[in-house]
Design a protein around this motif. Sequence first.
Motif, PDB file in Angstrom:
ATOM      1  N   SER A  26       4.468  24.201  14.618  1.00 22.65           N
ATOM      2  CA  SER A  26       4.957  23.080  13.799  1.00 22.65           C
ATOM      3  C   SER A  26       5.574  23.560  12.493  1.00 22.65           C
ATOM      4  N   ARG A  27       6.613  22.901  12.056  1.00 25.57           N
ATOM      5  CA  ARG A  27       7.199  23.142  10.726  1.00 25.57           C
ATOM      6  C   ARG A  27       7.127  21.846   9.923  1.00 25.57           C
ATOM      7  N   ASP A  28       6.225  20.918  10.361  1.00 29.06           N
ATOM      8  CA  ASP A  28       6.049  19.656   9.656  1.00 29.06           C
ATOM      9  C   ASP A  28       4.871  19.805   8.685  1.00 29.06           C
ATOM     10  N   TYR A  29       5.167  19.790   7.401  1.00 35.17           N
ATOM     11  CA  TYR A  29       4.171  20.037   6.350  1.00 35.17           C
ATOM     12  C   TYR A  29       2.931  19.170   6.567  1.00 35.17           C
ATOM     13  N   GLY A  30       3.150  17.888   6.850  1.00 36.89           N
ATOM     14  CA  GLY A  30       2.046  16.933   7.005  1.00 36.89           C
ATOM     15  C   GLY A  30       1.218  17.220   8.245  1.00 36.89           C
ATOM     16  N   GLU A  31       1.890  17.562   9.351  1.00 33.67           N
ATOM     17  CA  GLU A  31       1.162  17.845  10.597  1.00 33.67           C
ATOM     18  C   GLU A  31       0.324  19.111  10.456  1.00 33.67           C
ATOM     19  N   LEU A  32       0.901  20.124   9.807  1.00 36.61           N
ATOM     20  CA  LEU A  32       0.160  21.370   9.584  1.00 36.61           C
ATOM     21  C   LEU A  32      -1.061  21.101   8.706  1.00 36.61           C
ATOM     22  N   LEU A  33      -0.878  20.233   7.696  1.00 36.07           N
ATOM     23  CA  LEU A  33      -1.993  19.917   6.803  1.00 36.07           C
ATOM     24  C   LEU A  33      -3.093  19.177   7.559  1.00 36.07           C
ATOM     25  N   TRP A  34      -2.656  18.279   8.457  1.00 35.77           N
ATOM     26  CA  TRP A  34      -3.637  17.500   9.246  1.00 35.77           C
ATOM     27  C   TRP A  34      -4.517  18.432  10.065  1.00 35.77           C
ATOM     28  N   ALA A  35      -3.897  19.443  10.725  1.00 36.34           N
ATOM     29  CA  ALA A  35      -4.643  20.377  11.579  1.00 36.34           C
ATOM     30  C   ALA A  35      -5.514  21.296  10.726  1.00 36.34           C
ATOM     31  N   TRP A  36      -4.942  21.772   9.613  1.00 33.36           N
ATOM     32  CA  TRP A  36      -5.641  22.731   8.761  1.00 33.36           C
ATOM     33  C   TRP A  36      -6.879  22.087   8.142  1.00 33.36           C
ATOM     34  N   GLN A  37      -6.683  20.884   7.572  1.00 29.34           N
ATOM     35  CA  GLN A  37      -7.782  20.188   6.889  1.00 29.34           C
ATOM     36  C   GLN A  37      -8.784  19.626   7.911  1.00 29.34           C
ATOM     37  N   GLY A  38      -8.247  19.133   9.026  1.00 30.46           N
ATOM     38  CA  GLY A  38      -9.115  18.541  10.058  1.00 30.46           C
ATOM     39  C   GLY A  38     -10.089  19.567  10.600  1.00 30.46           C
ATOM     40  N   TRP A  39      -9.589  20.798  10.854  1.00 33.79           N
ATOM     41  CA  TRP A  39     -10.466  21.833  11.406  1.00 33.79           C
ATOM     42  C   TRP A  39     -11.573  22.181  10.410  1.00 33.79           C
ATOM     43  N   ARG A  40     -11.184  22.295   9.117  1.00 34.72           N
ATOM     44  CA  ARG A  40     -12.183  22.654   8.104  1.00 34.72           C
ATOM     45  C   ARG A  40     -13.210  21.532   7.903  1.00 34.72           C
ATOM     46  N   ASP A  41     -12.750  20.277   7.941  1.00 32.89           N
ATOM     47  CA  ASP A  41     -13.688  19.161   7.838  1.00 32.89           C
ATOM     48  C   ASP A  41     -14.650  19.144   9.020  1.00 32.89           C
ATOM     49  N   ALA A  42     -14.153  19.539  10.194  1.00 35.07           N
ATOM     50  CA  ALA A  42     -14.971  19.446  11.423  1.00 35.07           C
ATOM     51  C   ALA A  42     -16.064  20.506  11.470  1.00 35.07           C
ATOM     52  N   VAL A  43     -15.789  21.714  10.972  1.00 32.73           N
ATOM     53  CA  VAL A  43     -16.764  22.810  11.180  1.00 32.73           C
ATOM     54  C   VAL A  43     -17.328  23.370   9.883  1.00 32.73           C
ATOM     55  N   GLY A  44     -16.861  22.844   8.727  1.00 32.47           N
ATOM     56  CA  GLY A  44     -17.281  23.443   7.446  1.00 32.47           C
ATOM     57  C   GLY A  44     -18.527  22.821   6.835  1.00 32.47           C
ATOM     58  N   PRO A  45     -18.424  21.625   6.260  1.00 30.08           N
ATOM     59  CA  PRO A  45     -19.536  21.048   5.490  1.00 30.08           C
ATOM     60  C   PRO A  45     -20.886  21.106   6.205  1.00 30.08           C
ATOM     61  N   SER A  46     -20.882  20.747   7.506  1.00 26.80           N
ATOM     62  CA  SER A  46     -22.186  20.662   8.208  1.00 26.80           C
ATOM     63  C   SER A  46     -22.765  22.045   8.517  1.00 26.80           C
ATOM     64  N   ALA A  47     -21.988  23.101   8.258  1.00 26.29           N
ATOM     65  CA  ALA A  47     -22.485  24.457   8.570  1.00 26.29           C
ATOM     66  C   ALA A  47     -23.192  25.075   7.371  1.00 26.29           C
ATOM     67  N   LYS A  48     -23.033  24.448   6.195  1.00 26.75           N
ATOM     68  CA  LYS A  48     -23.454  25.130   4.968  1.00 26.75           C
ATOM     69  C   LYS A  48     -24.961  25.391   4.919  1.00 26.75           C
ATOM     70  N   GLU A  49     -25.768  24.362   5.287  1.00 30.69           N
ATOM     71  CA  GLU A  49     -27.231  24.565   5.264  1.00 30.69           C
ATOM     72  C   GLU A  49     -27.630  25.645   6.259  1.00 30.69           C
TER      73      GLU A  49
END
Length: 526
Positions: free
Chosen positions: A69-92
């Motif tokens: 993709s070269r769509d700024y918004g689509e890339l952001l959606w995938a980048w942020q979505g992946w981090r939201d999915a596997v990041g916060p709940s892994a911290k503990e």
Amino acid sequence: MTNFADDTKRQIQKLFYIGDAALEDQQKLEQLANVKASLETRYSTGKVCREDGECLSLEPDLVRIMATSRDYGELLWAWQGWRDAVGPSAKEDYKLYVELKNEAAVANVSDQPDCGAYWRSWYETDDLQDQVERLYNELSPLYVQLHAFVRRKLFNEYGPDKIDLRGPIPAHLLGNMWAQSWGNLLDLAIPYPDVPSIDVTPSLVSQGYDALRMFKTSEEFFTSLGLIEMPEEFWEKSMIEKPDDGREVVCHASAWDFYNGIDFRIKQCTDITGFYFEVIHHEMGHIEYYLQYKDLPVVYRRGANPGFHEAVGDVLALSVTTPKHLHAVGLLDELVDDSKTDLNYLMAKAMDKIAFLPFGYLMDQWRWSVFAGDTLPEDYNTKWWELRTKYQGVKPPVPRTANDFDPAAKYHIPSGVPYIRYFISSILQYQFHEALCRESGHEGPLHKCDIYRSTAAGTKLGDMLKLGSSKPWPDALEAITGSRDMSAKPLIQFFQPLIDWLEEQNRMNGDVIGWDENAATMAPMT
Ligand SMILES: CC(=O)N[C@@H](CC(=O)O)C(=O)NC[C@H](CC1(C(=O)N[C@@H](Cc2ccc(O)cc2)C(=O)O)CCCC1)C(=O)O
Ligand SMILES: [Zn+2]
């Protein structure tokens, strides 16, 4: 040959390293097993769902978006979505993992102060951090030139309100979920677009290559050097494609030694692309090492150090991916041997190998500081982005909050696989390449060398692989290169023509080299 007593002492020392099993407390051992399983499961089942309910996995869905993709918004959606999915709940989980891994390290007979120190102990030197820092400082001048050039290309693509020509690059625009290899931006960075590209993917597809034929082609390169062929069990028991029976498998490629002298396997979900053609050589390099040392005492069936294990396949891939070799095996229809083709080839390699250097370096800088207690849980994410901006010159495209835990978005962190080995491999593979090219009688620039069919080079490599970890790694390095020290010189020599070109381009564009580090912290780190 080391005397019997020394060798026995070395074997016993290695026998005493029992890793996590050193945790006497049964309850803690179970806790560690559970938290590791929880961390790995979260990552391997992570998904990002669209409003319409369609859910995407990391591989192949999100990786493909980040690559194409070269769509700024689509890339952001995938980048942020992946981090939201596997990041916060892994911290503990990760906090507990760090505590228990440190306790296990201390409990080991060598009473290492923390897990990071235990991981560094595999390199049998008390100055590993100084050595890798020295090497990084030698290589960062190459990286900042490539960074400035690619930032200019992204500026042309996304415009001035998205790209700050004096600052870090938004981390989701580099063609890769972690900005660790930029090969998917080659069409933006290629020096001479009108010269035929050296991307093998179209040829692999048009010539009807399937995963098995890619594996057999790779094996033929190994055997052309006189190295050991893959055993029958390997072909029977490896999983080289994602199963189509719906079975959930971990697609992250891996090579396995069953330590029984006959069972060696690769597990990967092969796509018919140039990238996976290189992954196959990388994984087969691990298998070749297993085969070469399979008759040693089991404690010696390891790499001379973990970086050696990561370098074997990549060394051969440096020959395989040359235009000359691809043409020789029919994967490049016309070979134009001129400086334009050379620069295009060097840019393709640099977007993978030079772009990787800061990421390969910073991953364990972060982890070592966490294990050592220098980075506390409340600072996990802040420290991560400090290192990402300082070394990679990237910044988060959206503000990060204390709730985020972005390191968990990279496989090796939740799965506890050390990473400095890949930075060390990036150095060693060029030292090995230079030595094997000399052995093969190659003359001319290093980047044009292909050791294909050189049994002299193969014998030199095989003899080193046979040592396993029976000797300290400087002995193994000396056996191939004549030197006992890691050196960035061969890598720099390989890319010199491109560095000169990049410096010229950046000068002509009037670009600032490097980035204003505090530009990144302007994104509120609330
Ligand atoms: C039982 C076990 O664990 N076996 C070990 C091998 C052993 O220790 O015996 C193993 O199979 N490890 C898996 C790991 C997979 C890969 C990886 O993780 N690569 C890094 C870094 C990188 C990036 C680009 C590149 O060109 C080379 C490396 C990443 O993707 O970030 C995925 C693609 C390539 C290699 C591997 O093979 O190293
Ligand atoms: Zn590897």
